[in-house]
Design an enzyme around this catalytic site. Structure first.
Site, PDB file in Angstrom:
ATOM      1  N   GLY A  33       0.815  -1.208   0.000  1.00  0.00           N
ATOM      2  CA  GLY A  33       0.000   0.000   0.000  1.00  0.00           C
ATOM      3  C   GLY A  33       0.844   1.250   0.000  1.00  0.00           C
ATOM      4  O   GLY A  33       2.047   1.205  -0.266  1.00  0.00           O
ATOM      5  N   ASN A  34       0.226   2.377   0.241  1.00  0.00           N
ATOM      6  CA  ASN A  34       0.949   3.653   0.286  1.00  0.00           C
ATOM      7  C   ASN A  34       0.281   4.575   1.297  1.00  0.00           C
ATOM      8  O   ASN A  34      -0.749   4.244   1.861  1.00  0.00           O
ATOM      9  CB  ASN A  34       0.992   4.281  -1.112  1.00  0.00           C
ATOM     10  CG  ASN A  34      -0.393   4.576  -1.640  1.00  0.00           C
ATOM     11  OD1 ASN A  34      -1.077   5.470  -1.155  1.00  0.00           O
ATOM     12  ND2 ASN A  34      -0.839   3.796  -2.617  1.00  0.00           N
TER      13      ASN A  34
END
Ligand code: CTP
Ligand code: CA
Length: 233
Positions: A33-34
């Protein structure tokens, strides 16, 4: 406090906005993810609705509370997605009926080549590398499919360096979008915070607007730039 009334300059317009960060699964409990909070995209959606537009907000993973105002607005429909592929599909659907398409989401550039159907365990053997494959460029695809009268807008969070504007201009050309909103040099209040600072790059690489401050103020400036661009055509 004084609250100025929103102009009704987006009345009747249909808008598709993506926000948040995609999650690419590795197994049923883990993902790549980020740090995107989803706040700027949510503000873009709320500002459009305030100004009269009907908005589809395609939301990947966002911070807690970020979608509250959007969820409460009668002219905003939220579609929740997880992966880049799901986000791409939802945006294609929404873009079919939209005059303005805005990709604010932080889309994972890669996903895992293989997704385990069970939780990866150490006893299954060491896992030292994860093979990745590139995701499709959703924004470039939406821009290539642009219809007459449709405006396509991208966002780019760029880390500061002396060629930031040059790289942003090339990115705008590469993506084929009408406007690219870029986080400017060193102004990386960006992720998570309520503040942002951006330049809006238009045709020929011209900086058509700059804005700094609350993400709601940046959202107003971005919509002003979109309205100006549309009326110039
Ligand atoms: N974007 C997209 N699909 C992708 C990657 C990015 O639609 N697979 C969109 C983002 O939502 C954003 C714009 O493209 O509106 C710019 O994203 P950015 O990550 O800056 O562009 P990239 O082409 O991925 O370039 P970089 O190598 O700098 O990450
Ligand atoms: Ca990227």
């Amino acid at each position: 406090a004084l609250v100025s009334p929103a102009p009704a300059d987006l009345d009747g317009l249909h808008v598709a906005v993506s926000t948040g960060g995609t999650r690419e699964p590795l197994d049923p409990v883990r993902f790549l993810g980020n740090r995107s909070s989803g706040r700027q995209g949510a503000e873009i959606a709320v500002e459009a609705a305030r100004r009269g537009a009907a908005v589809t907000l395609v939301a990947a993973s966002v911070d807690a509370g970020v979608l509250d105002a959007a969820a409460a607005h009668p002219r905003i429909t939220i579609r929740h997605v997880e992966t880049a592929a799901e986000l791409g599909e939802a945006m294609s659907d929404a873009a079919a009926a939209a005059e303005v398409v805005i990709m604010v989401a932080a889309v994972a550039d890669y996903r895992a080549a293989r997704v385990s159907d069970h939780k990866l365990r150490k006893e299954d053997g060491p896992l030292e590398t994860i093979e990745l494959v590139p995701n499709d460029d959703i924004l470039a695809r939406l821009a290539a499919a642009r219809r007459d009268g449709q405006t396509v807008v991208g966002f780019a969070a760029e880390t500061a360096d002396d060629d930031l504007l040059g790289r942003a201009r090339r990115k705008r050309e590469r993506k084929g979008v009408d406007l690219l909103v870029v986080n400017e040099v060193g102004w990386d209040a960006g992720f998570g915070s309520g503040e942002n600072a951006v330049a809006v790059i238009g045709e020929g690489g011209t900086v058509v607007a700059e804005a700094a401050g609350a993400k709601s103020a940046v959202a107003r400036a971005v919509w002003d730039a979109i309205v100006a661009t549309r009326s110039a055509h």
